[in-house]
Design a protein around this motif. Structure first.
Motif, PDB file in Angstrom:
ATOM      1  N   ASP A 163       8.496 -11.763  13.056  1.00  0.00           N
ATOM      2  CA  ASP A 163       7.702 -12.168  14.480  1.00  0.00           C
ATOM      3  C   ASP A 163       6.543 -13.001  14.374  1.00  0.00           C
ATOM      4  O   ASP A 163       6.014 -13.609  15.348  1.00  0.00           O
ATOM      5  N   SER A 213       0.063  -4.083  -0.802  1.00  0.00           N
ATOM      6  CA  SER A 213      -0.585  -3.380   0.394  1.00  0.00           C
ATOM      7  C   SER A 213      -0.297  -4.209   1.727  1.00  0.00           C
ATOM      8  O   SER A 213      -1.086  -5.083   1.732  1.00  0.00           O
ATOM      9  N   LYS A 217       5.931  -2.075   4.226  1.00  0.00           N
ATOM     10  CA  LYS A 217       6.702  -1.455   3.900  1.00  0.00           C
ATOM     11  C   LYS A 217       6.778  -0.092   4.680  1.00  0.00           C
ATOM     12  O   LYS A 217       8.031   0.305   4.900  1.00  0.00           O
ATOM     13  N   THR A 219       6.137   0.389   7.895  1.00  0.00           N
ATOM     14  CA  THR A 219       6.606   0.021   9.088  1.00  0.00           C
ATOM     15  C   THR A 219       8.086  -0.019   8.918  1.00  0.00           C
ATOM     16  O   THR A 219       8.730   0.478   9.814  1.00  0.00           O
TER      17      THR A 219
HETATM   18  N1  LIG Z   1       3.547  -8.198  13.553  1.00  0.00           N
HETATM   19  C1  LIG Z   1       4.207  -7.476  12.734  1.00  0.00           C
HETATM   20  N2  LIG Z   1       3.361  -6.553  11.999  1.00  0.00           N
HETATM   21  C2  LIG Z   1       3.691  -5.757  11.142  1.00  0.00           C
HETATM   22  C3  LIG Z   1       4.987  -5.647  10.764  1.00  0.00           C
HETATM   23  N3  LIG Z   1       5.360  -4.780   9.915  1.00  0.00           N
HETATM   24  C4  LIG Z   1       4.140  -4.407   9.759  1.00  0.00           C
HETATM   25  N4  LIG Z   1       3.043  -4.876  10.323  1.00  0.00           N
HETATM   26  C5  LIG Z   1       1.851  -4.522  10.295  1.00  0.00           C
HETATM   27  O1  LIG Z   1       1.226  -4.557   9.053  1.00  0.00           O
HETATM   28  C6  LIG Z   1       0.151  -3.858   8.964  1.00  0.00           C
HETATM   29  C7  LIG Z   1       0.479  -2.860   7.451  1.00  0.00           C
HETATM   30  O2  LIG Z   1       1.784  -2.462   7.575  1.00  0.00           O
HETATM   31  P1  LIG Z   1       2.084  -1.199   6.784  1.00  0.00           P
HETATM   32  O3  LIG Z   1       3.722  -0.881   7.139  1.00  0.00           O
HETATM   33  O4  LIG Z   1       1.159  -0.080   6.665  1.00  0.00           O
HETATM   34  O5  LIG Z   1       2.215  -1.795   5.038  1.00  0.00           O
HETATM   35  P2  LIG Z   1       2.330  -1.048   3.705  1.00  0.00           P
HETATM   36  O6  LIG Z   1       3.152  -2.184   2.792  1.00  0.00           O
HETATM   37  O7  LIG Z   1       3.142   0.136   3.998  1.00  0.00           O
HETATM   38  O8  LIG Z   1       1.190  -0.923   3.140  1.00  0.00           O
HETATM   39  P3  LIG Z   1       0.715   0.035   2.233  1.00  0.00           P
HETATM   40  O9  LIG Z   1       1.120   1.503   2.292  1.00  0.00           O
HETATM   41  O10 LIG Z   1      -1.016   0.172   1.949  1.00  0.00           O
HETATM   42  O11 LIG Z   1       1.058  -0.317   0.863  1.00  0.00           O
HETATM   43  C8  LIG Z   1       0.133  -2.590   9.850  1.00  0.00           C
HETATM   44  O12 LIG Z   1      -0.860  -3.146  10.835  1.00  0.00           O
HETATM   45  C9  LIG Z   1       1.515  -2.920  10.708  1.00  0.00           C
HETATM   46  O13 LIG Z   1       1.506  -2.743  12.123  1.00  0.00           O
HETATM   47  C10 LIG Z   1       6.003  -6.626  11.484  1.00  0.00           C
HETATM   48  O14 LIG Z   1       7.188  -6.736  11.171  1.00  0.00           O
HETATM   49  N5  LIG Z   1       5.425  -7.397  12.297  1.00  0.00           N
END
Ligand SMILES: Nc1nc2c(ncn2[C@@H]2O[C@H](COP(=O)(O)OP(=O)(O)OP(=O)(O)O)[C@@H](O)[C@H]2O)c(=O)[nH]1
Ligand SMILES: [Mg+2]
Ligand SMILES: [Zn+2]
Length: 364
Positions: A163, A213, A217, A219
């Motif tokens: 998106d 990070s 992932k 999400t």
């Molecule tokens: N617009 C948008 N934002 C996203 C999407 N997926 C994740 N985010 C945003 O990106 C940020 C990081 O998302 P996480 O899912 O926490 O990322 P992670 O990979 O789990 O990060 P770590 O646990 O630190 O390794 C958050 O603020 C989410 O809301 C997406 O598909 N679209």
């Protein structure tokens, strides 16, 4: 926690009932049942490791999730199927044995000792998560794919935050060009784009998500689970990287799959990745066979098929550089590992010699 103490004296029939549905939901299959068979009937129960802390681990069993200790020997890891001793007398349950690991995701730590860190085991599918809000770093993706191939599991690329991308299709094509033999899905954890397809891909599989990070992932994990099962990072105020997911947990999905959300990895060091490199760089590997010299370093040798491909525009220089970098790193780690093993052996010998000196000489 368990309430019915006697239910862990597993007979065949007790594994058919609803309790075993918990195991099935976590990936238990006929092969595992066969591996566990020799332990059955000794007060031992099967379980799958959801999480490992310093001294305790969380084990999913037919009786529920229990906290268990682990003895010496090999450390259990998220995804392991284990044999759990679950005493009736209130003593702490503990992991008595680890069943054969089908696959293992291992990285080498950027710092510290050279021993590999096992991220997850018994994974069928490794999702390399890359966010599309910025242009993907292809070198970093090649690194993730090498790790994924090396694990023995099947890699999959998940281009997320679609998106936020203006040109998702173009970015996808660039990624497809380097992700040889790997499917590339464009998804969004926010809008749900591509989640149906991802759901079909992950059905019945143990899936580990890896990536930097903030890639998205957790999400994606929540989107697949259809509920908040893991913590999503809040928008960063200070601009600094923050690792949100601090443990790896098994999340059973409605599609029969199991998801392992890993913490973001800053450094993904190459660890024993010969096979992984061959698969990730299958194009270079194939060219290598056509170099005139079998020990060609693709540097300046005559008759080098790799350099010829670059010359002809068939192979991007970036890709050869990336391959070289990872190969060099893998060799460096390997040599350090050799060094460590030699040092350990020398230490062992020292102890043995000391003990030999200490022990009284045999009486005549
Ligand atoms: N617009 C948008 N934002 C996203 C999407 N997926 C994740 N985010 C945003 O990106 C940020 C990081 O998302 P996480 O899912 O926490 O990322 P992670 O990979 O789990 O990060 P770590 O646990 O630190 O390794 C958050 O603020 C989410 O809301 C997406 O598909 N679209
Ligand atoms: Mg996370
Ligand atoms: Zn060559």
């Amino acid at each position: 926690m368990s309430s019915q103490r006697n239910s862990h004296d597993f007979s065949d029939s007790s594994l058919d009932g609803s309790a075993s549905d918990v195991l099935a939901a976590h990936g238990w299959d006929a092969e595992r049942a066969a591996e566990f068979a020799p332990y059955r009937g000794h007060g031992l129960i099967p379980g799958r490791i959801a999480r490992v802390d310093r001294s305790l681990c969380e084990v999913v069993t037919a009786d529920g999730t229990v906290r268990a200790g682990h003895g010496g020997g090999e450390l259990p890891c998220t995804g392991d199927w284990v044999v759990l001793e679950h005493p009736d007398d209130g003593r702490e349950p503990f992991v008595a044995a680890i069943l054969r690991r089908r696959t293992a995701l291992v990285r080498s730590l950027a710092s510290g000792r050279s021993a590999g860190q096992v991220l997850a085991v018994n994974v069928d599918l490794v999702g390399a998560v890359v966010a599309l809000d910025v242009v993907p770093d292809l070198g970093r993706l090649e690194r993730l794919l090498t790790l994924a191939w090396e694990s023995g599991a099947r890699p999959l690329v998940l281009l997320t935050k679609a998106d936020l991308a203006a040109d998702a299709d173009d970015l996808r094509k660039d990624v497809e060009a380097i992700a040889l033999g790997v499917d590339v899905l464009v998804v969004s954890g926010l809008t749900g784009e591509g989640i149906d397809l991802l759901d079909a891909y992950t059905a019945g599989q143990t899936v580990a998500l890896i990536g930097t990070s903030g890639a998205g992932k957790s999400t994606l994990t929540n989107a697949l689970a259809g509920t908040e099962v893991t913590v999503v990072q809040q928008a960063r105020q200070d601009g600094k990287g923050r690792h949100t997911t601090t443990w790896r947990e098994l999340v059973p999905l409605a599609n029969g799959g199991v998801l392992i959300d890993t913490p973001g990895m800053r450094g993904v060091g190459m660890y024993d990745v010969g096979e992984g490199l061959d698969r990730t760089f299958a194009d270079i590997e194939a060219l290598t066979d056509r170099c005139r010299f079998t020990d060609c370093t693709h540097d300046s040798e005559p008759g080098c098929a790799v350099l010829a491909a670059i010359e002809a525009g068939d192979l991007p220089q970036r890709r050869l550089d990336s391959y070289r970098k990872l190969l060099k790193e893998a060799r460096w780690i390997a040599s350090r590992e050799d060094h460590r093993i030699r040092a350990e052996r020398a230490r062992e010998w020292k102890v043995i010699h000391k003990e030999m000196r200490r022990s009284p000489s045999p009486k005549k």
